[in-house]
Design a protein around this motif. Sequence first.
Motif, PDB file in Angstrom:
ATOM      1  N   ARG A 178       0.841  -1.195   0.000  1.00 27.36           N
ATOM      2  CA  ARG A 178       0.000   0.000   0.000  1.00 27.36           C
ATOM      3  C   ARG A 178       0.875   1.244   0.000  1.00 27.36           C
ATOM      4  O   ARG A 178       1.620   1.478   0.944  1.00 27.36           O
ATOM      5  N   PRO A 179       0.786   2.051  -1.048  1.00 24.25           N
ATOM      6  CA  PRO A 179       1.514   3.313  -1.049  1.00 24.25           C
ATOM      7  C   PRO A 179       0.798   4.338  -0.179  1.00 24.25           C
ATOM      8  O   PRO A 179      -0.411   4.256   0.012  1.00 24.25           O
ATOM      9  N   THR A 180       1.558   5.305   0.310  1.00 20.84           N
ATOM     10  CA  THR A 180       0.963   6.322   1.173  1.00 20.84           C
ATOM     11  C   THR A 180       0.307   7.442   0.381  1.00 20.84           C
ATOM     12  O   THR A 180      -0.306   8.338   0.959  1.00 20.84           O
ATOM     13  N   ALA A 181       0.453   7.404  -0.933  1.00 22.82           N
ATOM     14  CA  ALA A 181      -0.163   8.413  -1.784  1.00 22.82           C
ATOM     15  C   ALA A 181      -0.984   7.730  -2.870  1.00 22.82           C
ATOM     16  O   ALA A 181      -0.779   6.548  -3.154  1.00 22.82           O
ATOM     17  N   THR A 182      -1.909   8.473  -3.431  1.00 23.51           N
ATOM     18  CA  THR A 182      -2.701   7.959  -4.548  1.00 23.51           C
ATOM     19  C   THR A 182      -2.400   8.787  -5.789  1.00 23.51           C
ATOM     20  O   THR A 182      -2.079   9.973  -5.699  1.00 23.51           O
ATOM     21  N   TYR A 183      -2.489   8.119  -6.934  1.00 20.47           N
ATOM     22  CA  TYR A 183      -2.180   8.774  -8.194  1.00 20.47           C
ATOM     23  C   TYR A 183      -3.252   8.451  -9.211  1.00 20.47           C
ATOM     24  O   TYR A 183      -3.809   7.361  -9.214  1.00 20.47           O
ATOM     25  N   LYS A 184      -3.497   9.393 -10.096  1.00 19.57           N
ATOM     26  CA  LYS A 184      -4.488   9.153 -11.145  1.00 19.57           C
ATOM     27  C   LYS A 184      -3.947   8.154 -12.152  1.00 19.57           C
ATOM     28  O   LYS A 184      -4.674   7.279 -12.616  1.00 19.57           O
ATOM     29  N   THR A 185      -2.698   8.297 -12.526  1.00 22.16           N
ATOM     30  CA  THR A 185      -2.083   7.337 -13.437  1.00 22.16           C
ATOM     31  C   THR A 185      -0.779   6.828 -12.824  1.00 22.16           C
ATOM     32  O   THR A 185      -0.055   7.581 -12.177  1.00 22.16           O
ATOM     33  N   TYR A 186      -0.495   5.553 -13.027  1.00 26.47           N
ATOM     34  CA  TYR A 186       0.681   4.968 -12.394  1.00 26.47           C
ATOM     35  C   TYR A 186       1.015   3.630 -13.030  1.00 26.47           C
ATOM     36  O   TYR A 186       0.209   3.028 -13.754  1.00 26.47           O
ATOM     37  N   CYS A 187       2.193   3.165 -12.731  1.00 31.10           N
ATOM     38  CA  CYS A 187       2.605   1.798 -13.013  1.00 31.10           C
ATOM     39  C   CYS A 187       3.130   1.250 -11.687  1.00 31.10           C
ATOM     40  O   CYS A 187       3.992   1.874 -11.052  1.00 31.10           O
ATOM     41  N   MET A 188       2.599   0.135 -11.252  1.00 27.11           N
ATOM     42  CA  MET A 188       3.061  -0.491 -10.023  1.00 27.11           C
ATOM     43  C   MET A 188       3.519  -1.905 -10.338  1.00 27.11           C
ATOM     44  O   MET A 188       3.010  -2.543 -11.264  1.00 27.11           O
ATOM     45  N   GLY A 189       4.455  -2.382  -9.556  1.00 27.55           N
ATOM     46  CA  GLY A 189       4.968  -3.701  -9.869  1.00 27.55           C
ATOM     47  C   GLY A 189       5.609  -4.414  -8.704  1.00 27.55           C
ATOM     48  O   GLY A 189       5.844  -3.835  -7.642  1.00 27.55           O
ATOM     49  N   TRP A 190       5.862  -5.694  -8.934  1.00 28.99           N
ATOM     50  CA  TRP A 190       6.560  -6.548  -7.988  1.00 28.99           C
ATOM     51  C   TRP A 190       7.874  -7.000  -8.617  1.00 28.99           C
ATOM     52  O   TRP A 190       7.910  -7.349  -9.797  1.00 28.99           O
ATOM     53  N   PHE A 191       8.911  -7.017  -7.793  1.00 29.88           N
ATOM     54  CA  PHE A 191      10.239  -7.395  -8.241  1.00 29.88           C
ATOM     55  C   PHE A 191      10.840  -8.317  -7.192  1.00 29.88           C
ATOM     56  O   PHE A 191      10.359  -8.374  -6.064  1.00 29.88           O
ATOM     57  N   ARG A 192      11.889  -9.038  -7.547  1.00 34.11           N
ATOM     58  CA  ARG A 192      12.498  -9.923  -6.572  1.00 34.11           C
ATOM     59  C   ARG A 192      14.003  -9.997  -6.771  1.00 34.11           C
ATOM     60  O   ARG A 192      14.514  -9.772  -7.863  1.00 34.11           O
ATOM     61  N   GLN A 193      14.666 -10.352  -5.682  1.00 38.88           N
ATOM     62  CA  GLN A 193      16.121 -10.429  -5.673  1.00 38.88           C
ATOM     63  C   GLN A 193      16.501 -11.622  -4.820  1.00 38.88           C
ATOM     64  O   GLN A 193      16.172 -11.680  -3.634  1.00 38.88           O
ATOM     65  N   GLN A 194      17.215 -12.589  -5.408  1.00 38.17           N
ATOM     66  CA  GLN A 194      17.453 -13.846  -4.719  1.00 38.17           C
ATOM     67  C   GLN A 194      18.467 -13.728  -3.591  1.00 38.17           C
ATOM     68  O   GLN A 194      18.414 -14.494  -2.628  1.00 38.17           O
ATOM     69  N   ALA A 195      19.392 -12.794  -3.709  1.00 38.77           N
ATOM     70  CA  ALA A 195      20.404 -12.621  -2.666  1.00 38.77           C
ATOM     71  C   ALA A 195      20.945 -11.210  -2.745  1.00 38.77           C
ATOM     72  O   ALA A 195      20.888 -10.587  -3.812  1.00 38.77           O
ATOM     73  N   PRO A 196      21.458 -10.688  -1.650  1.00 37.78           N
ATOM     74  CA  PRO A 196      22.078  -9.359  -1.695  1.00 37.78           C
ATOM     75  C   PRO A 196      23.168  -9.311  -2.759  1.00 37.78           C
ATOM     76  O   PRO A 196      24.002 -10.217  -2.841  1.00 37.78           O
ATOM     77  N   GLY A 197      23.122  -8.293  -3.588  1.00 32.60           N
ATOM     78  CA  GLY A 197      24.110  -8.161  -4.643  1.00 32.60           C
ATOM     79  C   GLY A 197      23.722  -8.841  -5.934  1.00 32.60           C
ATOM     80  O   GLY A 197      24.339  -8.596  -6.983  1.00 32.60           O
ATOM     81  N   ALA A 198      22.713  -9.696  -5.870  1.00 31.41           N
ATOM     82  CA  ALA A 198      22.242 -10.358  -7.086  1.00 31.41           C
ATOM     83  C   ALA A 198      21.401  -9.387  -7.898  1.00 31.41           C
ATOM     84  O   ALA A 198      20.944  -8.364  -7.396  1.00 31.41           O
TER      85      ALA A 198
END
Length: 126
Positions: free
Chosen positions: A23-43
């Motif tokens: 949940r973002p603390t702000a709302t926007y009329k237009t946006y792109c939101m996404g999920w990302f992942r990182q298997q290990a620090p530095g990866a």
Amino acid sequence: QVQLAESGGGSVQAGGTLGLSCRPTATYKTYCMGWFRQQAPGAEREGVATIDSDGHTAYADSVKGRFTITKDSANNALNLQMNSLKPEDTSMYYCAIRAPLSGNCDPKYLASFGYWDKGTQVTVSS
């Protein structure tokens, strides 16, 4: 400064299901939101799924058919439903937002996202 509050994640056995919410603390009329992942620090951090303010979604090939990204406009929340989890899905998962929407909304374009949360761990055991 937008902040993103993430919840969910945890540990599950292969084939199991987990959900993430952001949940973002702000709302926007237009946006792109996404999920990302990182298997290990530095990866390398990789894109998982994105959704824009028109509801268009995009997924990484590795999660297509298993993960579903949705937005809950009433609660200003971004969700990720993860089914049929595999050990290789084990990663720190991050949500991010880019607003206003400009250009393509696609998990490939990590660098275009300006605000990120601190991440939550997802662990899938075999």
